[in-house]
Enzyme design. Structure first.
Site, PDB file in Angstrom:
ATOM      1  N   GLY A   1       0.818  -1.216   0.000  1.00  0.00           N
ATOM      2  CA  GLY A   1       0.000   0.000   0.000  1.00  0.00           C
ATOM      3  C   GLY A   1       0.844   1.256   0.000  1.00  0.00           C
ATOM      4  CB  SER A   2      -0.058   4.808  -0.482  1.00  0.00           C
ATOM      5  OG  SER A   2      -1.095   4.882   0.464  1.00  0.00           O
ATOM      6  CB  THR A   3       0.976   3.573   4.771  1.00  0.00           C
ATOM      7  OG1 THR A   3      -0.314   4.148   4.536  1.00  0.00           O
ATOM      8  CG2 THR A   3       1.574   4.155   6.041  1.00  0.00           C
TER       9      THR A   3
ATOM     10  CD  GLU B   1      -2.199  -6.571   2.749  1.00  0.00           C
ATOM     11  OE1 GLU B   1      -1.680  -5.581   2.230  1.00  0.00           O
ATOM     12  OE2 GLU B   1      -3.390  -6.583   3.113  1.00  0.00           O
TER      13      GLU B   1
ATOM     14  CE  LYS C   1      -3.258  -5.670   6.275  1.00  0.00           C
ATOM     15  NZ  LYS C   1      -2.885  -4.514   5.423  1.00  0.00           N
ATOM     16  N   GLY C   2      -7.007  -4.777   2.826  1.00  0.00           N
ATOM     17  CA  GLY C   2      -7.298  -5.316   1.502  1.00  0.00           C
ATOM     18  C   GLY C   2      -7.734  -4.271   0.500  1.00  0.00           C
TER      19      GLY C   2
ATOM     20  CB  ALA D   1      -5.021  -0.837   8.672  1.00  0.00           C
TER      21      ALA D   1
ATOM     22  CE  LYS E   1      -5.977   4.816   5.286  1.00  0.00           C
ATOM     23  NZ  LYS E   1      -4.813   3.971   5.102  1.00  0.00           N
TER      24      LYS E   1
HETATM   25  C1  5RP Z   1      -3.509  -3.532   0.894  1.00  0.00           C
HETATM   26  C2  5RP Z   1      -3.816  -3.093   2.263  1.00  0.00           C
HETATM   27  C3  5RP Z   1      -3.268  -1.780   2.698  1.00  0.00           C
HETATM   28  O1  5RP Z   1      -2.534  -1.951   3.850  1.00  0.00           O
HETATM   29  C4  5RP Z   1      -4.403  -0.842   2.972  1.00  0.00           C
HETATM   30  O2  5RP Z   1      -5.247  -0.807   1.829  1.00  0.00           O
HETATM   31  C5  5RP Z   1      -3.909   0.568   3.286  1.00  0.00           C
HETATM   32  O3  5RP Z   1      -3.374   1.128   2.133  1.00  0.00           O
HETATM   33  P1  5RP Z   1      -2.747   2.570   2.108  1.00  0.00           P
HETATM   34  O4  5RP Z   1      -1.528   2.542   2.930  1.00  0.00           O
HETATM   35  O5  5RP Z   1      -2.493   2.819   0.628  1.00  0.00           O
HETATM   36  O6  5RP Z   1      -3.786   3.545   2.636  1.00  0.00           O
HETATM   37  O7  5RP Z   1      -4.459  -3.745   3.029  1.00  0.00           O
HETATM   38  O8  5RP Z   1      -4.184  -4.713   0.569  1.00  0.00           O
END
Ligand code: 5RP
Length: 220
Positions: free
Chosen positions: A31-33, A105, A96-97, A85, A123
């Site tokens: 994910g982006s984080t 994951e 998640k997902g 998350a 979040k």
């Molecule tokens: C990917 C995930 C990510 O951890 C979740 O979607 C958070 O993503 P982001 O950091 O981009 O907000 O579960 O399947």
């Protein structure tokens, strides 16, 4: 001063670097984080011998930074797993997902001793379910699973996406998940679901949340 979501994600990612253990396999989410986390890993390169990844995308990013990614099949246990998350409660239960990587994951989380969740404050929720719950489904089971999810009060919507495992995702809208672990068990029992995006039975152990002012660490 108000920070953008991306700045907060980076701040949370940076705070997670202290959890990187020398000489151990590091579990890396998606994910982006997590992308911020991966981009910061070269600052602690001397501590990292190998990583295990939860997606093709993260594997490619880790390799681009020169890190070794080993198949999970070759790993017995991972001391620390860092991932993001889509929603997280005070009890460190998560949805998640959102990025579609929920199955890998959940597998990496299952073999990890410490799950460190990194996120911005948007979040954090009291009750899970405003974010549509991702459910990875074997394609031929789509209609069966959708009917079961409707019977549980949800409104499944097919995502235009194929997972790294070749499956589809139904995003389940309209849920208010008061008892996440119980609901996760109910979903686990539906034939055709590979993985549901509730991480309650195996939630996070550490939550690192960045807001406009600070980065807070909450431990289970
Ligand atoms: C990917 C995930 C990510 O951890 C979740 O979607 C958070 O993503 P982001 O950091 O981009 O907000 O579960 O399947």
């Amino acid at each position: 001063m108000a920070k953008g979501a991306d700045d907060k994600k980076r701040a949370a990612a940076e705070a997670a670097l202290v959890y990187v253990q020398a000489g151990a396999v590091l579990g890396v989410g998606t994910g982006s984080t997590v992308n911020h986390f991966i981009d910061l890993l070269p600052t602690v390169r001397d501590r990292i011998t190998a990583t295990a990844s939860s997606s093709v995308a993260s594997t490619e990013r880790l390799v681009a930074h020169g890190f070794t990614v080993i198949p999970l099949e070759d790993v017995d246990t991972i001391p620390v797993y860092v991932d993001g998350a889509d929603e997280v409660t005070d009890n460190l239960e998560m949805i998640k997902g959102g990025g579609g990587a929920l199955t890998r994951e959940k597998i990496v989380a299952a073999v990890s001793e410490t799950f460190v969740c990194i996120t911005d404050d948007s979040k954090c929720v009291d009750v899970l379910g405003t974010f549509p719950l991702p459910v990875e489904v074997i394609p031929m089971a789509q209609r069966h699973v959708a009917r079961q999810l409707e019977a549980l009060g949800g409104r499944p919507v097919l995502r235009d996406f194929i997972t790294d495992n070749g499956n589809i995702i139904l995003d389940v809208h309209g849920l208010r998940i008061a008892r996440p672990a119980e609901f996760e068990t109910q979903l686990d029992a539906i034939v055709g679901i590979v993985t549901n995006g509730l991480f309650a039975k195996r939630g996070a152990d550490v939550l690192i949340v960045a807001d406009d002012e600070r980065v807070e660490t909450i431990t289970r």
